[in-house]
Design a protein around this motif. Structure first.
Motif, PDB file in Angstrom:
ATOM      1  N   MET A   1       0.784  -1.266   0.160  1.00 20.03           N
ATOM      2  CA  MET A   1       0.158  -0.023  -0.003  1.00 20.03           C
ATOM      3  C   MET A   1       0.701   1.200  -0.077  1.00 20.03           C
ATOM      4  SD  MET A   1      -3.703  -0.258   1.535  1.00 20.03           S
ATOM      5  CE  MET A   1      -4.073  -0.930   3.113  1.00 20.03           C
ATOM      6  N   LYS A   2       1.595   1.106  -0.743  1.00 21.52           N
ATOM      7  CA  LYS A   2       2.676   2.382  -1.226  1.00 21.52           C
ATOM      8  C   LYS A   2       2.346   2.993  -2.488  1.00 21.52           C
ATOM      9  CE  LYS A   2       5.184   1.799   2.591  1.00 21.52           C
ATOM     10  NZ  LYS A   2       4.929   2.495   3.926  1.00 21.52           N
ATOM     11  N   THR A   5       5.230   6.080  -8.024  1.00 22.41           N
ATOM     12  CA  THR A   5       5.998   7.285  -7.971  1.00 22.41           C
ATOM     13  C   THR A   5       5.110   8.509  -8.650  1.00 22.41           C
ATOM     14  OG1 THR A   5       7.932   6.071  -8.099  1.00 22.41           O
ATOM     15  CG2 THR A   5       8.239   8.492  -8.303  1.00 22.41           C
ATOM     16  N   MET A  43      -3.639   2.090  -2.819  1.00 18.77           N
ATOM     17  CA  MET A  43      -3.964   0.743  -3.270  1.00 18.77           C
ATOM     18  C   MET A  43      -3.521   0.712  -4.982  1.00 18.77           C
ATOM     19  SD  MET A  43      -7.329  -0.392  -1.323  1.00 18.77           S
ATOM     20  CE  MET A  43      -8.127   1.232  -0.845  1.00 18.77           C
ATOM     21  N   ARG A  44      -3.090   1.813  -5.386  1.00 22.28           N
ATOM     22  CA  ARG A  44      -2.652   1.813  -6.739  1.00 22.28           C
ATOM     23  C   ARG A  44      -3.716   1.666  -7.578  1.00 22.28           C
ATOM     24  NH1 ARG A  44       4.049   0.182  -7.261  1.00 22.28           N
ATOM     25  NH2 ARG A  44       4.600   1.194  -5.522  1.00 22.28           N
ATOM     26  N   ARG A  47      -2.866   6.284 -10.227  1.00 22.01           N
ATOM     27  CA  ARG A  47      -1.562   6.408 -10.357  1.00 22.01           C
ATOM     28  C   ARG A  47      -1.092   7.669 -11.251  1.00 22.01           C
ATOM     29  NH1 ARG A  47       0.177   0.677 -11.222  1.00 22.01           N
ATOM     30  NH2 ARG A  47       2.110   1.574 -10.702  1.00 22.01           N
ATOM     31  N   HIS A 103     -16.562  11.203   9.207  1.00 20.43           N
ATOM     32  CA  HIS A 103     -16.264  11.568  10.557  1.00 20.43           C
ATOM     33  C   HIS A 103     -15.547  12.678  10.644  1.00 20.43           C
ATOM     34  CE1 HIS A 103     -17.409   7.345  11.716  1.00 20.43           C
ATOM     35  NE2 HIS A 103     -16.573   6.865  10.600  1.00 20.43           N
ATOM     36  N   PRO A 190     -23.813   0.781   7.058  1.00 21.60           N
ATOM     37  CA  PRO A 190     -23.189  -0.331   8.001  1.00 21.60           C
ATOM     38  C   PRO A 190     -23.061   0.372   9.356  1.00 21.60           C
ATOM     39  CG  PRO A 190     -22.189  -0.646   5.737  1.00 21.60           C
ATOM     40  CD  PRO A 190     -22.827   0.638   5.701  1.00 21.60           C
ATOM     41  N   ARG A 191     -22.318   1.464   9.228  1.00 21.17           N
ATOM     42  CA  ARG A 191     -21.913   1.917  10.538  1.00 21.17           C
ATOM     43  C   ARG A 191     -22.182   3.522  10.539  1.00 21.17           C
ATOM     44  NH1 ARG A 191     -15.975  -0.034  11.339  1.00 21.17           N
ATOM     45  NH2 ARG A 191     -16.310   1.340   9.246  1.00 21.17           N
ATOM     46  N   ASP A 194     -20.220   5.525   7.434  1.00 25.34           N
ATOM     47  CA  ASP A 194     -19.365   4.460   6.459  1.00 25.34           C
ATOM     48  C   ASP A 194     -20.243   5.045   5.420  1.00 25.34           C
ATOM     49  OD1 ASP A 194     -18.017   2.779   7.636  1.00 25.34           O
ATOM     50  OD2 ASP A 194     -19.598   1.499   8.026  1.00 25.34           O
ATOM     51  N   TYR A 195     -19.809   4.596   4.149  1.00 20.27           N
ATOM     52  CA  TYR A 195     -20.522   4.696   2.718  1.00 20.27           C
ATOM     53  C   TYR A 195     -21.804   4.324   2.758  1.00 20.27           C
ATOM     54  CZ  TYR A 195     -15.712   5.425   0.537  1.00 20.27           C
ATOM     55  OH  TYR A 195     -14.395   5.702   0.510  1.00 20.27           O
ATOM     56  N   VAL A 263     -21.919  -6.695  -1.245  1.00 13.09           N
ATOM     57  CA  VAL A 263     -21.876  -7.627   0.218  1.00 13.09           C
ATOM     58  C   VAL A 263     -22.911  -7.050   1.172  1.00 13.09           C
ATOM     59  CG1 VAL A 263     -20.252  -7.702   2.100  1.00 13.09           C
ATOM     60  CG2 VAL A 263     -19.515  -7.860  -0.119  1.00 13.09           C
TER      61      VAL A 263
END
Lengths: 294, 796
Positions: A1-2, A5, A43-44, A47, A103, A190-191, A194-195, A263
């Motif tokens: 998770m970088k 460049t 998460m690329r 980019r 939030h 969901p909470r 959340d989305y 989901v």
């Protein structure tokens, strides 16, 4: 998770922003709050080769009101919009939506314009903009143009903005001042924060007799992008918003709904709950307005 | 039995020793450790649930800046031994990197080591792998069938473990019982999700020929498995326990990570770090917990007294075995819960599927089983129109029956279930809650009250190992503590484990303080490393208060005995003429003549001439290795076995309202009464109970690793794998009761799991009480809002 460049620039004037965008061509992205963009870069999933940071462009921040509109500049923080007296008074639906945007911590970074330009269909800002028919001001090196929101968000995560354009501001029509105006946002998520699975918004204005003279509605989560259900607004115009009137009218959206399953919830759930949630928002807004009439 | 023992520090509200360093940001986690010249690893993972690896091309990736090496499965497999399997399945061979076949989406195929993690990720993207997709299986019931593709072809089928245990006259009890009920329960694949993902650093010392390991670890036999897989002697593996672990409750296993970096560290002679990012953690890490389907039958009489229970548990352990099947074993230790059920049939099956492998989660398989059991009791009550409290009271083991042996062989040490349930009822103000529920229902709301009890076995022997794998003869699972009192009288204790937030330093300091009557804040407690540590088995299974507490008390009592000997000798009197009090040995009846611990320590270290005759060892130190109480025996042939020594108990009561339109469940009121014997530190116990309940609320309402029919994980990020936040967890009232364990140093029992064991059953009980007037039920976790709304809509 970088992130892959990328180059990074931080202009201080909007002219520089658009010239950087023009220079980079297709591979530039504007970063404001970064609440969606940074995870996507990590998460690329995106980019960009150039990031244009607009956090230091003072022309892009602030909320102003003139006679015919309230102008929210693109890099205005969601938290600042939530604290704005002008917004609370004149764009109450946006004020009602702010607590549902993520939030506190994310709202301190996330911007109104970022939400709109990102085009995420679950974004509450987009829901409100759609319900209120907001006008968006865009700018590039070639010049300026204005687009109505319903022509702006064309598909999930897809807007009509050109790659060299920067969103400058969103202009809202002020709510009527001669009516009792209330606004309510209802959401299934969901909470908290959340989305949203589904979200709806209702802004109503009652006259002294309790008749509905102003109604703006939005529905999100059951169509590819949020929509404004004009048919419900027309059906309820000048009514008393009685429960059975509302409950009948909200089902006018049924033929328009085209939800998908994921989901968290099935398409059938979204189809069933969306009109009910819209009815709940209208009734809640009505009850609050009636209380303020008394 | 109540606890009236006078105590100085035990059970006293004192700030945990660890709080200061965590609150001030002075913790030391794996990510805080940087070794000179350290390399970083990124992983290339499988996009297929099952496929042959046709070709791996690393040429482009290897040319990227900063890349040091790229490792694929065959090289690693040639150099290492397979990872350990829990059950006896020699055909299942797991290596950290896939060899010729991938078995789940997210399985590691290639590892890239580079100067930075970002460089490693840049290169990992450019590794080209050709796959030939193969048939796969996602559904565990399908996986059982003979036509299912085997996940591990050398094993032949997907059944990793299958046994029917019969304890007592099940057939007769079902025959003579006038009533029977059967139903299904589903526990969705969820887990403990730590803030910190797993991380490990390995470094091979060219000089000392030792593999040093710093890891975010909570795993029994970790150094042993490292040595065995890397084929190096165990005394060349040094796992450092002085690394803070940012959350675990079972999942911090990381053996494949460690073998991978251990191998690379030796190969490259450079320190290597692998810290999972969240995607790696959720998809290919040790992150998925039990995923279980139950068929339950109960036989009972008209009073609701349950005579017999049949439990079929089908566990979907995914593609990697590890210790996962053992999670079917721990529930045997309390298979009847708090109830006097006469006979039990337990059919336990572990099946492999093409999903991420299952790992240990808090309670080690107990929480799903407790849901099945508690739903059975609720159903009996509903069937007979009796109150759920009444049925529980009628079935509870009576307080006078302890120690009580259950049909599966374990003896419960102590308890008072009726009293604890009464405390929960009173704490929740049940009458008011009932009135509130009924008033809400009258207004058209969907409202219900949930009730669940749970047993929490603690301090275990790991007896499920020999039970589920006859080749494993484990009958002890000791824990150790070493104490040294230095020349100035300062006390330092050394423990053989790392901690993931349980407060072991507080535990040990409190118990030593109690025994030596000195301020626990003055006692130093160190986490050692595996080469200098005495035997230890890590903080699993609610065992540390019992086992590490016992070890600390044992060592402290040896110190105290020696102090009294030296003190009496230097006071010129016999052992019977002195008492030990507040860090002094006092001669009774001589005007308070005394000698301090500090002085005695100096004598012990320096004044050999002042030591009593017969004390030939200078210094003041002691070690104690605690054997598991009640441990030491293998299971009998019918599977009866004493598994755990100590049994804590809790009762949860919850009031829930469900939004009829949206299905959203709101927990409006939550009370827990619990009995973990003697409380060592009240704040830690309270944190465990409330945190455990929050964890259980997650499993009950929100959390699930969802797979689609294509074998893809749909909830691999926090967008879709939803954990409860402060918004969702209600204020939780807690009442305590103390029935001391007769088997432990201070009467303590375990408490790390009970909150998690009770909450899912309690929430499911509340939701089904709410659904009951509509004639529908939902016995599948998580109880998603959309699922409940769909049920309510169907009912209308």
């Amino acid at each position: 998770m970088k992130a892959a460049t990328f180059e990074y620039v931080r202009p201080t004037h909007i002219d520089e922003v658009v010239s950087e965008l023009a220079r980079a061509g297709t591979d530039a992205r504007i970063i404001a709050g970064g609440q969606s963009l940074v995870p996507m870069m990590a998460m690329r999933l995106v980019r960009p080769e150039l990031l244009v940071d607009i956090n230091h462009v003072s022309e892009l921040t602030g909320i102003g009101k003139n006679n015919d509109s309230v102008c929210v500049r693109a890099a205005t923080r969601q938290a600042d919009a939530g604290r704005s007296e002008i917004i609370a008074r004149v764009v109450p639906m946006l004020a009602a939506a702010v607590p549902f945007i993520g939030h506190n911590q994310t709202r301190n970074r996330g911007t109104i314009g970022g939400s709109l330009a990102h085009g995420d269909p679950t974004a509450e800002v987009l829901l409100v903009a759609m319900a209120l028919g907001v006008t968006l001001d865009l700018r590039s090196e070639k010049g300026e143009r204005s687009v109505n929101i319903k022509d702006f968000a064309v598909a999930p995560m897809e807007t009509v903005m050109e790659e060299d354009e920067c969103l400058v501001a969103a202009r809202f029509q002020p709510a009527p001042t001669d009516l009792r105006v209330t606004a309510v946002v209802e959401e299934v998520a969901p909470r908290a924060g959340d989305y949203a699975i589904l979200s709806v918004s209702a802004e109503i204005g009652l006259d002294l007799g309790g008749f509905c003279r102003h109604l703006r509605l939005g529905v999100s989560g059951a169509t590819p992008v949020p929509f404004r259900p004009h048919m419900v607004e027309i059906a309820l115009a000048d009514s008393l918003l009685a429960d059975d009137e509302v409950d009948d009218a909200v089902h006018l959206i049924d033929p328009v709904l085209d939800p998908e399953s994921d989901v968290q919830a099935s398409a059938a759930y979204r189809r069933r709950v969306a009109p009910g949630l819209l009815g709940r928002a209208i009734r809640t807004a009505r009850d609050r307005a009636v209380v303020s009439l008394v | 039995m109540t606890d009236t023992t006078p105590r100085i520090y035990v059970s006293t509200k004192r700030r945990p020793k660890e709080d200061g360093r965590f609150v001030s940001g002075a913790g030391r986690f794996v990510a805080d450790i940087a070794r000179p010249g350290m390399l970083h690893v990124a992983l290339v993972t499988s996009p297929y649930p099952a496929a042959q690896i046709i070709n791996v091309d690393t040429s482009v990736a290897a040319a990227c800046p900063g890349v040091v090496t790229i490792l694929a499965g065959p090289e690693l497999a040639n150099a290492t031994a397979p990872l350990a399997n829990a059950v006896d399945t020699p055909g299942v061979k797991i290596f950290p990197l896939a060899q010729s076949t991938v078995r789940y989406v997210g399985e590691w195929v290639v590892a890239v080591a580079a100067e930075t993690r970002a460089m490693a990720e840049d290169a990992a993207e450019l590794v080209e792998i050709d796959y030939d997709p193969m048939p796969f299986v996602v559904d565990p019931t399908e996986a059982l069938g003979p036509s299912s593709p085997p996940v591990h072809s050398d094993h032949g089928n997907n059944i990793l473990y299958d046994r029917v245990f019969t304890w007592g006259p099940v057939t007769d009890d079902f025959t003579i019982s006038p009533h029977q009920l059967s139903f299904h329960v589903r526990w969705g694949r969820s887990a403990t999700v730590p803030i910190e993902t797993f991380g490990v650093i390995a470094e091979w010392g060219a000089g000392n020929q030792i593999l040093d390991v710093w890891a975010s670890i909570q795993m029994p036999s970790y150094p042993e498995q490292i040595a065995s897989s890397l084929k190096i002697p165990l005394n060349r593996v040094r796992v450092h326990y002085d690394v803070d672990v940012g959350g675990s409750y079972g999942v911090k296993r990381g053996i494949k990570h460690t073998i991978l970096v251990g191998y690379l560290a030796r190969k490259l002679s450079r320190p290597i770090r692998l810290i999972e990012d969240r995607l790696e953690n959720m998809t290919g890490g040790d992150m998925h917990g039990p995923d279980r389907r139950f068929d339950v039958s109960v036989a009972f009489d008209a009073q609701g007294v349950i005579r017999s229970l049949k439990l079929r548990a089908l566990e979907d352990v995914g593609a990697q075995t590890g210790r996962a099947p053992f999670q079917l074993g721990k529930p045997v230790s309390a298979i009847v819960g708090a109830y006097r059920i006469n006979s039990v049939e337990y059919h336990a099956t572990a099946v492999s599927t093409n999903k991420t492998g299952q790992t240990a989660v808090r309670g080690f398989g107990m929480s799903p089983t407790n849901v099945a059991l508690e739903m059975a009791v609720d159903k009996v009550a509903r069937y007979l129109s009796l109150s759920r409290l009444t049925v529980r009271r009628r079935n509870f083991i009576r307080a006078y029956e302890f120690p009580y042996r259950i049909p599966s062989g374990s003896e419960y040490d102590s308890g008072n279930y009726h009293t604890v349930l009464a405390k929960a009822r009173d704490l929740s103000n049940l009458d008011k809650l009932l009135a509130r529920r009924d008033a809400a229902r009258a207004l058209g709301y969907v409202a219900g009250i949930g009730l669940a009890t749970c047993l929490e076995p603690g301090g275990g022997n790991s007896a499920f190992e020999p039970l589920l794998n006859p080749k494993n003869e484990t009958t002890t699972w000791p824990e150790s503590c070493a104490i040294k009192v230095d020349r100035t009288g300062r006390v330092t204790a050394t423990i053989a484990t790392s901690s993931s937030g349980q407060g072991h330093q507080t535990l040990v300091a409190t118990i030593i303080g109690e025994e030596l009557e000195i301020d626990p804040d003055q006692i130093q407690v160190l986490h050692s490393d595996t080469l200098s540590a005495l035997p230890g088995n890590t903080p699993v299974a609610s065992r540390m208060a019992i086992m590490l507490g016992g070890a600390a008390a044992g060592a402290a009592r040896k110190i105290r005995e020696r102090v009294i000997q030296i003190g009496a000798h230097n006071l010129g009197c016999g052992l019977d003429d002195v008492i030990y009090c507040n860090g002094r040995v006092v001669r009774v009846g001589y005007g308070g003549q005394f000698i301090t611990l500090d002085h005695i320590a100096l004598i012990a270290h320096r004044e050999f001439h002042n030591l009593p005759p017969g004390l030939s060892e200078p210094g003041l130190q002691a070690i104690h290795v605690e054997q598991v109480p009640q441990g030491g025996t293998l299971p009998k042939s019918d599977g009866r076995v004493q598994m755990y020594p100590c049994y804590s108990f809790a009762a949860h009561m919850v009031y829930a309202e469900i939004d009829r339109l949206t299905g959203k469940v709101s927990l409006e009121d939550y009370s827990i009464a619990h009995d973990c014997g003697t409380v060592i530190n009240p704040d830690i116990v309270r944190g465990m109970v409330i945190g455990g309940a929050a964890h259980g609320i997650g499993a009950a309402l929100y959390e699930e690793f969802v797979y689609n029919s294509a074998g893809q994980l749909l909830s691999g990020t926090f967008v879709d794998y939803v954990m409860p936040s402060a918004h969702e967890v209600p204020y939780i009232r807690v009442a305590e009761h103390c029935t001391p364990s007769p088997l432990t140093s201070h009467g303590q029992k375990g408490v790390g799991e009970g909150g998690y064991l009770g909450a899912p059953a309690a929430v499911m009980s509340a939701v089904n009480d709410a659904l009951n007037p509509f004639g529908v039920e939902c016995l599948e976790l998580p109880l998603r809002a959309s699922k409940l709304a769909d049920l309510l809509a169907e009912a209308e």
